[in-house]
Design an enzyme around this catalytic site. Structure first.
Site: not given
Length: 368
Positions: A50, A99, A101, A315, A341, A356
């Site tokens: 996306m 997106g 994926g 993600d 984490n 990021s």
């Protein structure tokens, strides 16, 4: 970008340019590309792309994100969303990539995994840019196909001043990814160490990819997002690791998840449905891990950080998890989750989605 691509990716053929050449057969070219890559791919992600178009005002982020183009409309310090008919001034605009994926694939690649993306983007400006973005991040684009039948996916992302987000997606070309594309990528799916799927493409496509991988003894990670209440029962059985957040777990089971204890109870319910392992992510509370061989819920806390933008943090976690499974297969799942984490916690301290995501060189050596 200080990122050296593996030699394998430097050798990758520019299939997208070749496919525009009259008379060349797509399937033959893809098979030719696979001849070089199947032995070397660690992680194959079947999923979405996306584009984020981000405008910044003063406090809330509105964005578009899947292999969607992520359009982030950031209303920086504005204390609320505009009312119907209201206009609010912004002070910054940028375009990003997102997106689920694609995000997961890029994070795994930035940690050092050899990755390949199986997805569909539009034959448009955003699609062209997304393919280049994959290449810039060392992701194989041998199975990134373009279509003139739909635009590259997009998503609307809202982020408040606490860094919390809500997302609405327009799937576009993502929904045209189907069984034919999976067939063309089957050699990669069969020889990967990990296959990752989500629900920003057709559920039938995701389920088929998971089953193809599992039938060939390839580890599967399934992220049921965006969650659907009537998820097919076969998804649970095809998931070696079923990873969702608290809101997704609640929608799937009908049980509220407001605490670590709630997550443990919901995780047990998901295990009963056939998952080999379940991870429920809890944002700043870390995650809860359960495995069929030891169903006792285990809370894996994370480091407390100041969140700037949590978009794509889940993600980042899954991409990191895929990396650890591929590179450290004997590591206990709880330890993989602990490290994932920490990597996701790094991502929330910077604005943006893929921008990021940390690179291996930026992380403490003890994570590797």
């Amino acid at each position: 970008m200080d990122f050296e691509q593996p030699l394998f990716f430097k050798k990758q053929k520019d299939l997208h340019g070749m496919l525009n050449f009259t008379g060349l057969d797509k399937d033959c070219l893809l098979q030719f590309a696979m001849h070089d890559m199947t032995e070397e791919v660690d992680v194959v992600v079947v999923g979405s792309c996306m584009t984020d178009l981000v405008r910044q005002c003063e406090e809330i982020l509105l964005g578009v994100n899947c292999s969607n183009s992520d359009i982030h409309l950031k209303l920086g310090q504005a204390p609320r969303l505009p009312k119907a008919g209201e206009t609010i001034h912004g002070h910054k605009f940028f375009i990003g990539f997102g997106g689920k994926g694609a995000n997961q694939c890029v994070q795994a690649a930035r940690l050092g995994a050899k990755t390949a993306m199986v997805c569909k983007v539009g034959k448009d400006f955003f699609g062209d840019n997304y393919i280049q973005n994959f290449k810039d991040n060392g992701v194989s684009t041998a199975f990134v196909e373009q279509t003139a039948e739909a635009a590259t996916g997009a998503a609307s992302i809202i982020v408040n001043d606490a860094g919390e987000n809500a997302i609405v997606i327009v799937a576009g070309a993502n929904m045209l990814l189907g069984k034919e594309e999976l067939q063309r990528a089957q050699a990669a799916l069969k020889k990967a160490k990990v296959v990752v799927c989500q629900l920003e493409v057709s559920p039938d496509t995701s389920l088929k990819a998971l089953q193809m991988a599992q039938q060939n003894h390839v580890m599967t990670i399934f992220n049921p997002a965006p969650a659907i209440s009537d998820l097919h029962a076969d998804f649970y059985k095809a998931s070696d690791i079923f990873c969702c957040n608290e809101s997704e777990a609640e929608l799937l089971t009908g049980c509220p998840v407001a605490s670590v204890e709630d997550a443990g109870r919901v995780g047990l319910e998901l295990l009963k449905r056939g998952c080999a392992s379940v991870i429920i992510t809890l944002g700043p509370q870390g995650c809860v891990v359960l495995q069929s061989k030891d169903p006792t819920p285990k809370h894996v806390p994370t480091t407390k950080v100041t969140s700037v933008d949590t978009t794509g943090a889940g993600d980042s976690f899954i991409g990191a998890l895929a990396f650890y499974i591929a590179h450290y297969p004997t590591m206990p799942l709880e330890e993989m989750a602990r490290r994932a984490n920490l990597i996701a916690a790094m991502s929330v301290q910077t604005t943006g989605t893929q921008t990021s995501y940390p690179f291996k060189k930026d992380l403490p050596t003890e994570l590797f």
